[in-house]
Design a protein around this motif. Structure first.
Motif, mmCIF file in Angstrom:
data_model
loop_
_atom_site.group_PDB
_atom_site.id
_atom_site.type_symbol
_atom_site.label_atom_id
_atom_site.label_comp_id
_atom_site.label_asym_id
_atom_site.label_seq_id
_atom_site.Cartn_x
_atom_site.Cartn_y
_atom_site.Cartn_z
ATOM 1 N N UNK A 163 37.698 4.975 -15.209
ATOM 2 C CA UNK A 163 36.797 4.327 -14.822
ATOM 3 C C UNK A 163 36.538 2.849 -15.279
ATOM 4 N N UNK A 164 37.592 2.409 -15.952
ATOM 5 C CA UNK A 164 37.556 0.948 -16.227
ATOM 6 C C UNK A 164 38.869 0.472 -15.654
ATOM 7 N N UNK A 165 38.576 -0.780 -14.974
ATOM 8 C CA UNK A 165 39.933 -1.496 -14.515
ATOM 9 C C UNK A 165 40.163 -1.379 -13.111
ATOM 10 N N UNK A 166 38.981 -0.956 -12.213
ATOM 11 C CA UNK A 166 39.242 -0.893 -11.000
ATOM 12 C C UNK A 166 39.531 -2.436 -10.411
ATOM 13 N N UNK A 167 40.508 -2.341 -9.507
ATOM 14 C CA UNK A 167 40.753 -3.819 -8.862
ATOM 15 C C UNK A 167 40.499 -3.583 -7.316
ATOM 16 N N UNK A 168 40.408 -2.403 -6.936
ATOM 17 C CA UNK A 168 40.060 -2.150 -5.561
ATOM 18 C C UNK A 168 39.298 -0.909 -5.506
ATOM 19 N N UNK A 169 38.970 -0.314 -4.265
ATOM 20 C CA UNK A 169 38.305 0.834 -4.188
ATOM 21 C C UNK A 169 38.903 2.041 -4.956
ATOM 22 N N UNK A 170 40.358 2.183 -5.082
ATOM 23 C CA UNK A 170 40.968 3.284 -5.519
ATOM 24 C C UNK A 170 40.894 3.357 -6.993
ATOM 25 N N UNK A 171 40.912 4.400 -7.732
ATOM 26 C CA UNK A 171 41.009 4.587 -9.132
ATOM 27 C C UNK A 171 42.145 3.843 -9.736
ATOM 28 N N UNK A 172 41.911 3.195 -10.911
ATOM 29 C CA UNK A 172 43.142 2.947 -11.632
ATOM 30 C C UNK A 172 44.016 4.039 -12.276
ATOM 31 N N UNK A 173 45.163 3.933 -12.287
ATOM 32 C CA UNK A 173 45.922 4.941 -12.945
ATOM 33 C C UNK A 173 45.790 4.894 -14.364
ATOM 34 N N UNK A 174 45.259 4.237 -15.000
ATOM 35 C CA UNK A 174 44.725 4.538 -16.502
ATOM 36 C C UNK A 174 43.734 3.367 -16.555
ATOM 37 N N UNK A 175 42.957 3.650 -17.681
ATOM 38 C CA UNK A 175 41.568 2.857 -18.000
ATOM 39 C C UNK A 175 42.406 1.448 -18.531
ATOM 40 N N UNK A 176 41.831 0.291 -18.352
ATOM 41 C CA UNK A 176 42.303 -0.944 -18.845
ATOM 42 C C UNK A 176 41.050 -1.670 -19.111
#
Length: 1016
Positions: free
Chosen positions: A668-681
């Motif tokens: 839930x942290x580190x989105x750069x576009x609509x799809x989920x990030x593979x890890x929180x950043x």
């Protein structure tokens, strides 16, 4: 998860009967005997439970739960016996003339279904019980004490369902009131203990539910639900063909939960899962339990996509080029589902839940698809009467476009209208669409994967909004089928239950009693008294309103302004106070109750606060770094600490009772576009050199409302970015904070003390001096005014003088700040909102006058929206009246201004509207009209038409209506300074006005808008 049993709850208007709570249902349970009660358990003995051997298996199974529920509450387990009323009956498990079958008391609880249970049918004939109120009605039930129902029984509490689920709901209704929460297993809610149980002799009754099919969609179930289920229900390998963990052990737990919630329908998990293939017991057990099966909007005829097509399909998923193979694939689904109760999704979407390839020709193709599917039904079910086969066509995304462009839909098919994936219904049936024999319903989201951004981590929807949208669906007769996308189910427990509860009996709820739903829920789940339950309601409201303002996945360091209106400070103060309330209750509840409270209340609060604090700290880190202030490094450390804390709360959740691992896996942290990030950043942070002095000395000065800093050049100090004058602050008596602030920061390793002096006696300075160092790097100085000493506009010059220790370049440093005080005065006979800081801000609920027309009036929807609430014309539905400006209901606001924009006589009035859509179609666009004094009214239709099946362009994007949870509708008016009245006219029925902002030249950038102005 521990196999616990738990607490009770029931009615919309909270009903209490001898301690039993009821939310959304009538109360018929008591914990003390009286002359009007029937004894269930007393003095260690329980009334036996009797059923007929020919009863539905699902009712037999629910009766077993019912007996176990009684035991979990009282410690006494009733006997559960199959009997017939005739001693000569060969299939009698126990001879009913033998009183030992019923216990020594001669009383019993008798359960059964009209027309199915020979025992119940015989009792009805013997005693002439009036069952006309439920006879032939969908899922209705009654329960009451009956004298001499059978030989050997002097009195029985008879529970009668009109059909299978009517009987099941009756049992679970009583269990809930006894003290067993529907979430006893899924949220570890322990039971409420009682030494004795009684039911009122007059019993309980419920007619047919408001909505016929009420269900959930398990969707976007990776990573959380799927990973959790793999640990919980498999040996780690999952199903042979798909690897899915969603076997019958998982689904039977889900089926029981749904029935306890009084749901009856499910769209099963679909990604990498195939309900009927993963476990061949899933489908028959759903029917055995009493659950109506369906498949999602993109999965026709009971076949799971994409897994089943990937496994068994031949060729492309394309009906235009691969018709026979696709048809044969569907036929297997229909044949497989034929023995069981189901609602068949018809139509077709493209591969991967995308639109069909092609353009306008898709309408003809879709009509052929539906026609062929119905021919297939005729073949498989051997009937020409399609109305006997429940079918639903989901008008989702581009499929709605086919319908709007004229696609013919058979009249007996249920139309499933959809929201926009963010809780705003895109279309509801118009008056001429409400007479279809198939009826219609709503597909709704409280979890979503897709643009503008996923939201699937934590609760971020308000029940107030769900009520507003779904009550409109009720009033527009979209009540045949409701499905809510619940993602992983957890952590949306309360909202999921509210959706189902409202669909079960909408008559119990209105816009003024939603809070009682939450207080009742808190009493059922945690056994709280009314005060603590009210605290839970406030906690839930604060968290859900905050998260619904902007989904957590969309937050960043400047979502809430760091410099204007003290917005970020106010948001964090609210969340911290909410956290304190939750912590107090968490410490108060018993050790046994803590896991449930953590899941349902504590974790959402603490996780929300942690993420918001992290984002604000990241924003402050970047801001202070740009100002060369060493406190930036403190905020960097705070972000790092909070990033670790975010994960620690996830670990705490996962280690609850050793049963919740992976349920909070969602990034839930580190989105750069609509799809989920593979890890929180972690949010971006930077650092400043602490060991090197700032070029212009250690004192850094910044002022409210400005990103700049003094001394030195900074791009924000003025438009040129260099050679800027010293800062100036303005204030008037109607500034809602009553003061301005200046922040003094340390730049570099230096230590200094500062003192503030003014050349004007009317300035109040707090504090006037302080000492700062790298270990104490920041001090806020508040500047207020003694207005009794100011006439008109006066200026004060404040000198911030630093005395610097051990600095070879600077021993002192002075910075001048100008404070301009404008003593504006309102006539003594004026009553209303007054301009302050160049704006008038009004919460829509705070109107001076409200005028009704043709039975319609503006009412407040408490708690809805981004700040306080919303106002909307009410009631909804009916004739769907709309008006021209000046003809309909109006609501009025009195305000006073001193300025105009650039003093040219104009103001901008922004109506902050909920991001509702044209649910009656684009030929009835949402509109509103504003009028100032007796001037001409201005009308704006603020949701423009869109290509059928799409949304307006302004809806989308990270700053669009739906991401911002608001639609700002701006009007330009000629409004000279002075007293005025703003009148808001109804144009269309479902508009929701949240806030009004009148800009006289001073409105600054913020997420929530200026705080409400002072009202005199």
């Amino acid at each position: 998860m521990a196999t616990r049993r738990g607490a009770t709850l029931a009615l919309g208007l909270l009903a209490v009967a001898g301690g039993a709570l009821a939310i959304g249902q009538d109360t018929c349970v008591a914990f003390q005997s009286s002359s009007t009660t029937f004894t269930v358990v007393k003095s260690g003995k329980a009334a036996p439970i009797l059923l007929s051997p020919d009863e539905w298996p699902g009712v037999q199974r629910a009766a077993f739960d019912f007996a176990s529920d009684i035991q979990s509450v009282t410690g006494v387990k009733p006997t559960l016996t199959n009997v017939t009323s005739s001693p000569s009956s060969s299939n009698s498990t126990s001879n009913s003339t033998d009183s030992t079958a019923y216990g020594s008391s001669g009383t019993a609880i008798i359960v059964g279904t009209l027309g199915k249970s020979s025992l119940i049918d015989d009792i009805v004939n013997r005693t002439n019980i009036d069952v006309s109120s439920i006879q032939g009605k969908w899922e209705a039930f009654l329960a009451k004490e009956v004298a001499n129902p059978l030989p050997g029984i002097s009195s029985a509490y008879v529970v009668i369902g009109a059909d299978k689920r009517g009987s099941i709901y009756a049992l679970y209704d009583h269990s809930e009131q006894f003290g067993v929460s529907p979430w006893y297993w899924w949220a570890d809610v322990p039971p409420k203990k009682h030494n004795a149980l009684f039911v009122n002799a007059s019993g309980c009754w419920h007619g047919s539910p408001t909505v016929k099919y009420r269900g959930i969609f398990l969707n976007d179930e990776q990573p959380a639900l799927q990973n959790w289920a793999k640990l919980k229900f498999t040996n780690g390998t999952g199903a042979a063909l798909t690897g899915s963990p969603f076997n019958h052990f998982f689904y039977t737990k889900m089926f029981e939960l749904l029935l306890r919630l009084k749901a009856n329908y499910i769209w099963p998990a679909m990604w990498s899962s195939a309900f009927c293939v993963d476990d061949d017991q899933n489908q028959p057990l759903a029917d055995w339990y009493g659950i109506v099966m369906g498949t999602s909007h993109e999965e026709p005829l009971m076949r799971s996509l994409p897994p089943e097509w990937d496994l068994f399909g031949k060729g492309p998923w394309d009906y235009s080029s691969n018709q026979q193979n696709v048809y044969d694939f569907w036929k297997v689904g229909a044949e497989r589902g034929r023995p069981y109760e189901g609602v068949y999704t018809i139509g077709m979407r493209g591969s991967g839940d995308l639109p069909l390839a092609g353009g306008a020709e898709n309408i003809a193709l879709m009509e052929k698809i539906v026609a062929d599917q119905r021919s297939l039904f005729q073949e498989v079910f051997n009937t020409s009467d399609m109305s006997t086969i429940p079918q639903v066509w989901a008008l989702y995304k581009e499929v709605l476009g086919y319908y709007e462009d004229g696609m013919t839909v058979p009249d007996d098919v249920m139309l499933l209208w959809s929201d926009d994936n963010y809780g705003n219904i895109r279309r509801a049936p118009t008056p001429n669409e409400r007479n279809r024999t198939g009826g219609s319903g709503i597909y709704y989201h409280i979890d979503y994967v897709g643009p503008p951004r996923n939201y699937k981590w934590i609760t971020s929807s308000q029940i107030e909004k769900t009520y507003e949208q779904m009550s409109t669906a009720v009033n527009r007769d979209a009540t045949k089928i409701w499905v809510v996308n619940v993602g992983d189910l957890k952590p949306y427990e309360m909202h999921t239950e509210f959706f189902i509860t409202y669909g079960y009996d909408a008559s119990k709820w209105n816009y003024n009693n939603l809070n009682s739903y939450v207080t009742g829920w808190a009493q059922r789940e945690f056994g709280f008294n009314s005060d603590d339950a009210a605290t839970v309601a406030a906690i839930v409201h604060n968290v859900t309103q905050h998260n619904a303002r902007r989904k957590p996945e969309l937050w960043n360091g400047t979502t809430y302004s760091l410099i204007n209106y003290r917005e970020a400070d106010a948001v964090l103060a609210m969340l911290r106070a909410t956290s304190d309330s939750s912590n107090r209750l968490y410490r108060k509840v018993s050790a046994e109750m803590k896991p449930a409270f953590f899941q349902l209340v504590q974790h959402p609060v603490q996780a929300t606060l942690t993420l918001q604090e992290m984002q604000v700290a990241a924003g402050l880190n970047n801001l202070r770094a740009s100002q060369a202030a060493v406190i930036a490094n403190h905020y960097k450390s705070e972000v790092e600490r909070l990033f670790r804390q975010d994960y620690s709360y996830e670990v705490d959740y996962h280690t609850l009772l050793d049963g919740m691992n992976h349920m909070m896996d969602q990034t839930h942290i580190g989105y750069v576009y609509w799809e989920q990030p593979l890890t929180n950043s972690m949010p971006y942070v930077t650092a400043v050199q602490e060991d090197k002095p700032s070029l212009l000395g250690p004192m850094r000065l910044s002022v409210e409302g400005n990103q700049g800093v003094w001394p030195g050049d900074n791009k924000y100090d003025c438009s040129a970015g260099y050679g800027c004058p010293d800062p100036t602050l303005t204030i008037d008596p109607y500034n809602v904070f009553g003061d301005r602030y200046v922040d003094i920061d340390v730049g570099g390793p230096g230590t200094f003390s500062f003192a503030v002096t003014s050349n004007a006696p009317w300035v109040k300075i707090t504090p006037t001096q302080a000492s700062l160092s790298p270990s104490n790097p920041e001090q806020r100085v508040l500047l207020s005014v003694d207005w009794s000493k100011v006439t008109g506009v006066e200026s004060a010059h404040l000198d911030f003088k630093a005395t610097i220790q051990n600095d070879s370049l600077y021993s002192t440093r002075s910075i001048s700040v100008t404070l301009v005080a404008n003593h504006t005065v309102v006539p003594g006979d004026f009553h209303g909102f007054v301009e302050g800081d160049g704006a008038v801000s009004i919460e829509a609920a705070h109107a001076a006058r409200n005028t009704s027309v043709q039975g319609l009036t503006w009412i407040e929807l408490p708690g809805l929206g981004k700040t306080l609430s919303g106002v909307t014309p009410w009631p909804r539905g009916g004739e769907e009246l709309n008006f021209t400006a000046g003809a309909g209901p109006s609501i009025e606001y009195d305000f006073y201004t001193f300025n105009t924009k650039s003093q040219k006589g104009h103001v901008t009035i922004t109506a902050k509207m909920s991001p509702s859509l044209n649910s009656l179609g684009d030929d009835r666009p949402l509109g509103i009209a504003l009028q100032v004094d007796s001037g001409a009214a201005q009308t704006k239709y603020f949701v423009p038409p869109a290509t059928p099946g799409t949304l307006p362009a302004a809806w989308d994007g990270l700053d669009g209506w739906v991401a911002a949870s608001i639609n700002d509708v701006s009007f330009d008016f000629v409004v000279p300074p002075g007293a005025h009245t703003l009148k808001v006219w109804m144009i269309e029925p479902t508009v929701i006005l949240q806030k009004i902002v009148i800009d006289t030249g001073g409105v600054k950038s913020s997420y929530l808008g200026p705080p409400e102005s002072i009202r005199v």
